[in-house]
Design a protein around this motif. Structure first.
Motif, PDB file in Angstrom:
ATOM      1  N   UNK A 172       0.831  -1.206   0.000  1.00 32.67           N
ATOM      2  CA  UNK A 172       0.000   0.000   0.000  1.00 32.67           C
ATOM      3  C   UNK A 172       0.862   1.253   0.000  1.00 32.67           C
ATOM      4  N   UNK A 173       1.915   1.255   0.791  1.00 29.42           N
ATOM      5  CA  UNK A 173       2.829   2.396   0.827  1.00 29.42           C
ATOM      6  C   UNK A 173       3.564   2.561  -0.499  1.00 29.42           C
ATOM      7  N   UNK A 174       3.948   1.458  -1.114  1.00 32.08           N
ATOM      8  CA  UNK A 174       4.618   1.519  -2.412  1.00 32.08           C
ATOM      9  C   UNK A 174       3.680   2.071  -3.486  1.00 32.08           C
ATOM     10  N   UNK A 175       2.410   1.750  -3.406  1.00 34.55           N
ATOM     11  CA  UNK A 175       1.427   2.215  -4.393  1.00 34.55           C
ATOM     12  C   UNK A 175       1.092   3.686  -4.204  1.00 34.55           C
ATOM     13  N   UNK A 176       1.270   4.190  -3.001  1.00 30.99           N
ATOM     14  CA  UNK A 176       0.906   5.576  -2.695  1.00 30.99           C
ATOM     15  C   UNK A 176       1.622   6.575  -3.607  1.00 30.99           C
ATOM     16  N   UNK A 177       2.875   6.316  -3.952  1.00 28.65           N
ATOM     17  CA  UNK A 177       3.642   7.248  -4.788  1.00 28.65           C
ATOM     18  C   UNK A 177       3.131   7.306  -6.226  1.00 28.65           C
ATOM     19  N   UNK A 178       2.690   6.195  -6.757  1.00 33.60           N
ATOM     20  CA  UNK A 178       2.295   6.159  -8.166  1.00 33.60           C
ATOM     21  C   UNK A 178       0.790   6.311  -8.379  1.00 33.60           C
ATOM     22  N   UNK A 179       0.000   6.214  -7.337  1.00 33.59           N
ATOM     23  CA  UNK A 179      -1.458   6.265  -7.483  1.00 33.59           C
ATOM     24  C   UNK A 179      -1.961   7.551  -8.147  1.00 33.59           C
ATOM     25  N   UNK A 180      -1.434   8.726  -7.802  1.00 29.58           N
ATOM     26  CA  UNK A 180      -1.927   9.940  -8.476  1.00 29.58           C
ATOM     27  C   UNK A 180      -1.609   9.985  -9.971  1.00 29.58           C
ATOM     28  N   UNK A 181      -0.622   9.228 -10.421  1.00 30.60           N
ATOM     29  CA  UNK A 181      -0.234   9.240 -11.839  1.00 30.60           C
ATOM     30  C   UNK A 181      -0.974   8.198 -12.668  1.00 30.60           C
ATOM     31  N   UNK A 182      -1.788   7.371 -12.027  1.00 27.42           N
ATOM     32  CA  UNK A 182      -2.538   6.345 -12.762  1.00 27.42           C
ATOM     33  C   UNK A 182      -3.796   6.943 -13.371  1.00 27.42           C
ATOM     34  N   UNK A 183      -4.222   6.428 -14.522  1.00 24.83           N
ATOM     35  CA  UNK A 183      -5.483   6.914 -15.098  1.00 24.83           C
ATOM     36  C   UNK A 183      -6.658   6.471 -14.242  1.00 24.83           C
ATOM     37  N   UNK A 184      -7.744   7.214 -14.302  1.00 23.34           N
ATOM     38  CA  UNK A 184      -8.943   6.875 -13.539  1.00 23.34           C
ATOM     39  C   UNK A 184      -9.716   5.745 -14.194  1.00 23.34           C
ATOM     40  N   UNK A 185     -10.624   5.164 -13.433  1.00 23.76           N
ATOM     41  CA  UNK A 185     -11.502   4.142 -13.975  1.00 23.76           C
ATOM     42  C   UNK A 185     -10.886   2.767 -14.113  1.00 23.76           C
ATOM     43  N   UNK A 186      -9.988   2.403 -13.197  1.00 22.70           N
ATOM     44  CA  UNK A 186      -9.363   1.081 -13.242  1.00 22.70           C
ATOM     45  C   UNK A 186      -9.550   0.357 -11.913  1.00 22.70           C
ATOM     46  N   UNK A 187      -9.674  -0.945 -11.986  1.00 24.66           N
ATOM     47  CA  UNK A 187      -9.567  -1.809 -10.821  1.00 24.66           C
ATOM     48  C   UNK A 187      -8.242  -2.541 -10.956  1.00 24.66           C
ATOM     49  N   UNK A 188      -7.369  -2.384  -9.976  1.00 24.11           N
ATOM     50  CA  UNK A 188      -6.040  -2.993 -10.014  1.00 24.11           C
ATOM     51  C   UNK A 188      -5.902  -3.947  -8.844  1.00 24.11           C
ATOM     52  N   UNK A 189      -5.405  -5.144  -9.122  1.00 24.56           N
ATOM     53  CA  UNK A 189      -5.131  -6.125  -8.073  1.00 24.56           C
ATOM     54  C   UNK A 189      -3.653  -6.475  -8.130  1.00 24.56           C
ATOM     55  N   UNK A 190      -2.985  -6.347  -6.998  1.00 21.09           N
ATOM     56  CA  UNK A 190      -1.568  -6.682  -6.880  1.00 21.09           C
ATOM     57  C   UNK A 190      -1.476  -7.901  -5.973  1.00 21.09           C
ATOM     58  N   UNK A 191      -0.977  -9.009  -6.522  1.00 19.07           N
ATOM     59  CA  UNK A 191      -0.821 -10.243  -5.759  1.00 19.07           C
ATOM     60  C   UNK A 191       0.655 -10.474  -5.473  1.00 19.07           C
TER      61      UNK A 191
END
Length: 96
Positions: free
Chosen positions: A42-61
């Motif tokens: 979750x912390x790793x995703x925090x940096x890149x989340x604002x740069x992702x396009x909207x309207x996606x469901x992302x699953x990280x396994x």
């Protein structure tokens, strides 16, 4: 797919991007360890989340090797996976 993580995504009907993390019991039998890995992801995703396009469901396994990874490794791996999936531009820099 990478040695640490598996990334899956699909468009959704919501304007914002939703992210979920999966850490199975195969990685660790202890819930404390699995939750710690989820917090790191979750912390790793925090940096890149604002740069992702909207309207996606992302699953990280997480894969088995994720048990020994640290935050910096997760950030680099996640950034690489998102670029490879063309969800981030290649010109973006991880350190921004």
């Amino acid at each position: 797919m990478s040695p640490l993580l598996i990334l899956a995504w699909m468009p959704n009907d919501v304007v914002r991007t939703r992210v979920g993390f999966v850490v199975s019991k195969r990685i660790s039998k202890r819930a404390v360890d699995r939750n710690f890995i989820k917090r790191l992801l979750s912390e790793a995703m925090r940096d890149v989340l604002p740069r992702l396009p909207g309207g996606l469901d992302i699953v990280v396994s997480a894969r088995q090797e994720a048990n020994m990874a640290d935050l910096r490794t997760f950030k680099q791996d996640l950034f690489t996976l998102l670029r490879r999936a063309k969800l981030l531009e290649a010109t973006s820099n991880l350190d921004e």
